[in-house]
Write a protein that holds these residues in place. Structure first.
Motif, PDB file in Angstrom:
ATOM      1  N   SER A   1       3.452 -49.439 -20.860  1.00 61.54           N
ATOM      2  CA  SER A   1       3.812 -50.276 -19.722  1.00 61.54           C
ATOM      3  C   SER A   1       3.636 -49.524 -18.408  1.00 61.54           C
ATOM      4  O   SER A   1       3.151 -50.085 -17.410  1.00 61.54           O
ATOM      5  N   GLY A   2       4.017 -48.244 -18.378  1.00 59.73           N
ATOM      6  CA  GLY A   2       3.847 -47.436 -17.182  1.00 59.73           C
ATOM      7  C   GLY A   2       2.387 -47.265 -16.810  1.00 59.73           C
ATOM      8  O   GLY A   2       2.016 -47.373 -15.632  1.00 59.73           O
ATOM      9  N   ILE A   3       1.544 -47.007 -17.807  1.00 61.03           N
ATOM     10  CA  ILE A   3       0.110 -46.875 -17.554  1.00 61.03           C
ATOM     11  C   ILE A   3      -0.475 -48.211 -17.118  1.00 61.03           C
ATOM     12  O   ILE A   3      -1.349 -48.272 -16.246  1.00 61.03           O
ATOM     13  N   PHE A   4       0.022 -49.283 -17.731  1.00 65.95           N
ATOM     14  CA  PHE A   4      -0.414 -50.635 -17.370  1.00 65.95           C
ATOM     15  C   PHE A   4      -0.165 -50.900 -15.882  1.00 65.95           C
ATOM     16  O   PHE A   4      -1.049 -51.370 -15.168  1.00 65.95           O
ATOM     17  N   TYR A   5       1.053 -50.592 -15.418  1.00 63.08           N
ATOM     18  CA  TYR A   5       1.367 -50.809 -14.000  1.00 63.08           C
ATOM     19  C   TYR A   5       0.536 -49.889 -13.109  1.00 63.08           C
ATOM     20  O   TYR A   5       0.087 -50.300 -12.030  1.00 63.08           O
ATOM     21  N   THR A   6       0.327 -48.662 -13.549  1.00 65.88           N
ATOM     22  CA  THR A   6      -0.469 -47.721 -12.765  1.00 65.88           C
ATOM     23  C   THR A   6      -1.853 -48.285 -12.477  1.00 65.88           C
ATOM     24  O   THR A   6      -2.342 -48.228 -11.342  1.00 65.88           O
TER      25      THR A   6
END
Length: 244
Positions: A68-73
């Motif tokens: 999810s963090g990479i997705f938002y990044t």
């Protein structure tokens, strides 16, 4: 606001990032469930509560948080890399709507990831622990995973100002994602008041089905909510001061 959210959702739908994220989550939870069905037979002796806790820690606060963090990044930094933010920003009422729309769509996608964990986990529990009441288990699973979904999402709030501040650079946000995940998982090794004074460790502790002192629970929730609001507000301040 509504138009901003619709625009962000259309962007996500036309990219493969969400599909890749959801498929990756599905593969991880499926492998974990299959492992416990065919290999880790002893999990039946530990009980369903222990099994849910392992899914919660490994899938939601480790695997899903990273994805999810990479997705938002990629959601935010692609705007700077592809320079679409230059053309997109003037069309918005203000920059705050741009960020709020991003975070709203991110939350929805984060919940979709957790939904996959929930559904596959529930089906797996029917095989591993066939004797429990199906409806009660369905409700208990839903409440537990929804709570964990919100807590894990709020624990990633630091990504908002960092991703905006770094513009086209993906590395700081990805490193921050890994750091948040590592800090959260370390909560299982901490005792006393310490894990409740940081939002990342508080989120993990509060997601667990254990009885906690009310004062520590209150402290943990306050820390998570206040820090999240501060990080989101900081993101808005940074985007409004940037020369785009």
């Amino acid at each position: 606001m509504k138009n901003g959210i619709l625009v962000e959702w259309k962007k996500i739908r036309h990219r493969k990032l969400l599909k890749i994220s959801l498929i990756t989550i599905f593969l991880f939870i499926s492998l974990l469930v299959l492992k416990d069905i065919f290999i880790n037979i002893r999990v039946r002796e530990l009980g369903i509560e222990h099994w849910i806790l392992s899914i919660d820690t490994v899938l939601i606060f480790l695997i899903t948080s990273v994805i999810s963090g990479i997705f938002y990044t990629f959601m935010i930094n692609n705007e700077y890399t592809e320079r679409t933010i230059i053309n997109y920003m003037p069309a918005m009422v203000n920059r705050n709507i741009f960020i709020i729309s991003k975070v709203t769509v991110w939350l929805f996608c984060h919940l979709l990831m957790i939904l996959i964990v929930y559904l596959v986990g529930y089906i797996g529990s029917l095989v591993i622990f066939p004797t429990a009441n199906l409806f009660i288990r369905f409700c208990d699973f839903g409440i537990h995973f929804f709570k964990s979904a919100l807590l894990s999402f709020l624990s990633l709030a630091l990504l908002v100002p960092i991703s905006i501040f770094q513009r086209a650079s993906y590395i700081p946000s990805i490193v921050t994602t890994l750091g948040i995940t590592a800090a959260g998982i370390s909560a299982t090794q901490l005792t006393g008041r310490l894990p409740f004074i940081l939002p990342w460790t508080s989120a993990v502790i509060l997601s667990q089905p254990v009885v906690l002192p009310r004062n520590l629970m209150f402290l943990g929730y306050i820390v998570i909510i206040v820090s999240s609001l501060l990080f989101y507000s900081l993101g808005l301040v940074i985007i409004n001061r940037q020369d785009i």
